[in-house]
Design an enzyme around this catalytic site. Structure first.
Site, mmCIF file in Angstrom:
data_model
loop_
_atom_site.group_PDB
_atom_site.id
_atom_site.type_symbol
_atom_site.label_atom_id
_atom_site.label_comp_id
_atom_site.label_asym_id
_atom_site.label_seq_id
_atom_site.Cartn_x
_atom_site.Cartn_y
_atom_site.Cartn_z
ATOM 1 N N ASP A 32 104.680 25.424 93.212
ATOM 2 C CA ASP A 32 103.892 26.489 92.575
ATOM 3 C C ASP A 32 103.020 27.168 93.627
ATOM 4 O O ASP A 32 101.858 26.805 93.808
ATOM 5 C CB ASP A 32 103.029 25.898 91.454
ATOM 6 N N MET A 77 89.276 13.787 94.378
ATOM 7 C CA MET A 77 89.680 14.009 95.763
ATOM 8 C C MET A 77 88.518 14.583 96.563
ATOM 9 O O MET A 77 87.500 14.993 95.999
ATOM 10 C CB MET A 77 90.900 14.939 95.826
ATOM 11 N N LYS A 91 89.057 16.878 89.249
ATOM 12 C CA LYS A 91 89.855 17.694 88.333
ATOM 13 C C LYS A 91 89.954 16.935 87.011
ATOM 14 O O LYS A 91 90.504 15.832 86.962
ATOM 15 C CB LYS A 91 91.240 17.972 88.918
#
Length: 438
Positions: free
Chosen positions: A284, A241, A154
């Site tokens: 979220d 990850m 990311k």
């Protein structure tokens, strides 16, 4: 949104210029269209002029180009206000939950060099320059290490972390000036929340620690999978990850009833595990933050940027609140709400009654004597209408703990997911699995 890449403005000045240009473009569209309609004898309101498709597209394109805080505020307003917004604006903001425009490869490579150094390529046997997922503050790329481990990287858009305050304030100013937000929707708490949430979400090393915390906390719950964190490849602005396969939850909207029920049940059970065992929630519950692995029958948890620690007294208060709601015990519910910090010492009786009704509505699935049918429930609409009544009593309003607001967002989001999956869940039986936290 198109898939065409656009360079992300990274300096405060360039980002401000983009927003200023947007305001001018919208204003000129309003003036020109208004003049045309007046000349043809048509009466038209400022709101109608602002809601022209070309203005809506201009706003959507600009926010998607800026990414970061600008998109996050749009998403929060869309998520929290729902049916309160004009239909056109709700549709526009909903688009911002879709993928943003990707960074150009040249800008991406510059970011990789600044984070990993000039020899960054030596770390990997392959790194796919085309992103496979994009969101408000970053885009995700697939990579393979020299030892053959498959990673999801990311990568944060440039300028996001340093532009949070100015971006959010500028977009909020545009929304306020437009007059599009209904008067009942108080946007200032959303603005403050957007800033705080973004500050947390832009710290990718902190998210990596959260990922490890949840992986440890869910070790005995095999129906969930948390990717491995790779700190050796991670920086403040790159989160490395394990790459985990699975299908997006929307792919199961037409699956067999039992499968839809199981997915929703696992998500609601996860909320109880977070609150009463781990002591932290991922606040979220966006559909895009989950995958489902059919073969392993596991819910894959992808995003921990919006995670929050839940203090033990607050978790205890919510356990007592849910238990009181299950038992339809008004006195115990009032005690729990005071313990949570929702009521001040000088609470108005009418205000207290509205808050109580809201909590009774929210705990309705717990009181069902059979699996609760989320598809047939109008609980979300009821809560929205009661919340509107509450918002008119601002002078009596006692601000609850900020963690409580995130807990409510989480639970409301899970109800929406369960409704979308048309799931039936025995919420009472799920809650019975958990003892009061100590």
């Amino acid at each position: 949104m198109t898939d065409k890449s656009k360079r992300v403005p990274s300096s405060r000045i360039s980002r401000l210029a983009h927003l200023g240009g947007l305001a001018g473009k919208v204003a000129s569209n309003v003036v020109l269209s208004g003049a045309k309609q007046v000349l043809t004898g048509q009466s038209v309101t400022k709101k109608e002029l602002l809601l022209q498709p070309k203005n809506m597209h201009a706003v959507a394109d600009k926010l998607a180009h800026l990414r970061g805080a600008a998109m996050k505020l749009g998403q929060l307003v869309s998520m929290d206000s729902g049916d309160l917004l004009p239909k056109e604006l709700a549709v526009l903001l909903d688009k911002l939950r879709a993928d943003a425009q990707p960074m150009p490869h040249k800008q991406l490579v510059q970011l990789l060099k600044s984070n990993w150094g000039p020899n960054w390529l030596d770390k990997f046997s392959h790194l796919e320059l085309r992103s496979f997922a994009r969101a408000s503050i970053g885009q995700v790329h697939e990579a393979t290490t020299e030892s053959g481990e498959k990673l999801a990287l990311k990568i944060q858009y440039p300028g996001v972390a340093n532009s949070i305050d100015s971006d959010v304030d500028n977009v909020a100013m545009l929304i306020k000036m437009s007059g599009l937000m209904p008067k009942q929707v108080v946007i200032d708490p959303l603005i403050a929340e957007a800033k705080q949430q973004l500050l947390v979400e832009t710290d990718y090393l902190a998210e990596g620690k959260r990922l490890q915390e949840f992986k440890q906390g869910l070790k005995s719950h095999t129906q969930y999978r948390v990717p491995e964190f790779y700190p050796q490849y991670s920086t403040d602005h790159i989160l490395a990850m394990e790459f985990v396969s699975g299908k997006e939850l929307v792919a199961f909207e037409n699956a067999k009833q039992a499968q839809r029920d199981n997915i929703a049940e696992d998500l609601i059970r996860l909320f109880f595990i977070e609150m009463f065992e781990i002591g932290a929630i991922q606040s979220d519950p966006n559909l895009a933050n989950y995958l489902y692995d059919e073969g392993a029958q596991q819910v894959v948890l992808l995003d921990f940027g919006a995670s929050r620690s839940i203090p033990l007294p607050l978790a205890q208060g919510y356990w007592l609140l849910l238990k009181a709601g299950l038992e339809h015990n008004k006195e115990k519910m009032i005690e729990a709400i005071y313990a949570i910090g929702y009521f001040g010492d000088e609470i108005d009786e009418a205000y207290q009654e509205i808050v109580l009704e809201l909590f009774f509505m929210a705990t309705e699935p717990l009181r069902a004597q059979q699996p609760y049918d989320f598809a047939q429930s109008d609980i979300a609409t009821q809560i929205r209408d009661k919340g509107m009544a509450l918002s008119t009593k601002e002078r009596q309003w006692h601000t609850p703990p900020v963690d409580a607001l995130f807990i409510h967002r989480k639970l409301a989001g899970l109800y929406l997911i369960a409704a979308r999956l048309r799931a039936k869940v025995d919420v009472r039986a799920l809650f019975a699995e958990f003892l009061a936290p100590k």
